[in-house]
Write an enzyme that holds these catalytic residues in place. Structure first.
Site, mmCIF file in Angstrom:
data_model
loop_
_atom_site.group_PDB
_atom_site.id
_atom_site.type_symbol
_atom_site.label_atom_id
_atom_site.label_comp_id
_atom_site.label_asym_id
_atom_site.label_seq_id
_atom_site.Cartn_x
_atom_site.Cartn_y
_atom_site.Cartn_z
ATOM 1 N N TYR A 38 -43.548 -11.977 -10.136
ATOM 2 C CA TYR A 38 -43.351 -12.353 -8.739
ATOM 3 C C TYR A 38 -44.210 -13.564 -8.394
ATOM 4 C CZ TYR A 38 -41.731 -7.473 -8.249
ATOM 5 O OH TYR A 38 -41.082 -6.272 -8.385
ATOM 6 N N ASP B 19 -47.085 -5.886 5.084
ATOM 7 C CA ASP B 19 -46.492 -7.223 5.058
ATOM 8 C C ASP B 19 -46.395 -7.753 6.488
ATOM 9 O OD1 ASP B 19 -44.279 -6.021 6.251
ATOM 10 O OD2 ASP B 19 -43.102 -5.966 4.415
ATOM 11 N N ASP C 297 -37.317 -5.143 -2.333
ATOM 12 C CA ASP C 297 -37.538 -5.010 -0.894
ATOM 13 C C ASP C 297 -36.579 -5.904 -0.103
ATOM 14 O OD1 ASP C 297 -39.951 -3.861 0.946
ATOM 15 O OD2 ASP C 297 -39.174 -5.747 1.756
ATOM 16 N N ARG D 93 -47.088 -5.727 -2.063
ATOM 17 C CA ARG D 93 -47.638 -5.536 -0.705
ATOM 18 C C ARG D 93 -48.980 -4.820 -0.774
ATOM 19 N NH1 ARG D 93 -44.082 -1.834 2.463
ATOM 20 N NH2 ARG D 93 -43.019 -1.321 0.538
#
Length: 297
Positions: free
Chosen positions: A66, A80, A38, A172
């Site tokens: 992550y 987000d 992203d 997300r």
């Protein structure tokens, strides 16, 4: 010039931007990434150069890790902090409830990809529909969360966590869904990708480091050899006399010393160098027939 550069993608730069940067600064056309990250996220983005672009399909890139942060109390259209606020909740939840909900997301889960994503439906990306104010029905997709751990003392409705998950998982959406389950909404405020397959953030190069290395004419320092990224495949070493045959696509018959399985793909070495990806076409008693599927020399 062939190999993989483990780039530390900065926030605000798209994966395509990074490909363009590498293509321009290395003056090479064959450049590709191993999966988009992203634009608003930072972290590991392996970039393949030259013949390495042909190896992407063979790399084991399913496992990704992550570090993310979720803020509870608000729902956005992009899931987000960059999106438009859709709903606000003033409900409160305990630390115990948050821990219990996080634990429920370990293992096999189903996610509905966000409307603001690059998934194509009828030849058009979801975010293109979303920008036109259209909502598209998307089937839930099975994903796997291998690890999910809260990293901080929960305060101000913010939770920092790390996650190891299968390819295609939207962090997300994970934040959004956990917030929904808690009844307080939630959206992602931070995302850093720390690992893709065997590529780790500890071994990345920043954009600035890449520029400096190019200026010093020390490009080899940046490159991971193609076969290093293919260690998920078993290796096979051939006699030097077979070199001309295998690089020209001919099948070769060799002893099945390691009991390779039919139809399995292997890393092929000959004359002390990596040749490419071969496939076991046939096995007869203690012998097998090998044919090259991709040659990288």
């Amino acid at each position: 010039m062939d190999g993989i550069i483990n780039v530390l993608k900065p926030t605000g730069m798209t994966s395509h931007d990074v490909v363009g940067f590498i293509r321009k600064n290395f003056n090479i056309k064959k450049v590709g990434h191993t999966g988009t990250l992203d634009p608003n996220a930072a972290g590991v983005l392996p970039i393949c150069i030259g013949k390495a672009t042909k190896a992407i399909q063979y790399m084991n890139l399913d496992m990704k890790s992550y570090i993310g942060e979720v803020l509870f109390g608000t729902k956005t259209d992009t899931q987000d902090k960059y999106g438009k606020i859709l709903d606000v909740s003033h409900n409160t939840v305990s630390e115990e409830e948050i821990n219990t909900t996080f634990n429920r997301y370990k293992g096999e889960i189903y996610q509905i990809p966000p409307q603001y994503s690059a998934i194509k439906i009828k030849g058009k990306k979801l975010y293109e529909y979303a920008r036109q104010g259209k909502t598209v029905d998307v089937e839930p997709r099975k994903r796997h969360i291998y690890e999910l751990n809260i990293l901080n003392n929960i305060q101000n409705k913010r939770v920092l966590f790390d996650v190891m998950c299968s390819q295609g998982t939207y962090i997300r959406t994970l934040c959004n869904d956990i917030g929904a389950d808690l009844g307080v909404y939630g959206h992602m405020t931070f995302l850093l990708r720390t690992k893709v397959g065997k590529f780790s953030i500890e071994d990345t190069f920043t954009i600035e480091e890449i520029k400096e290395t190019i200026e010093k004419n020390d490009i080899k320092k940046l490159l991971t050899p193609i076969d290093n990224a293919l260690d998920n495949l078993t290796e096979i070493y051939l006699d030097d006399m077979l070199y001309n045959k295998i690089i020209n696509g001919a099948s070769v018959k060799i002893r099945n010393e390691k009991y390779y399985k039919k139809d399995s793909k292997v890393r092929v070495y000959c004359k002390n160098r990596f040749i490419g990806i071969g496939i076991i076409n046939k096995i007869v008693n203690t012998y097998l027939e090998l044919k090259m599927e991709k040659v990288f020399i």
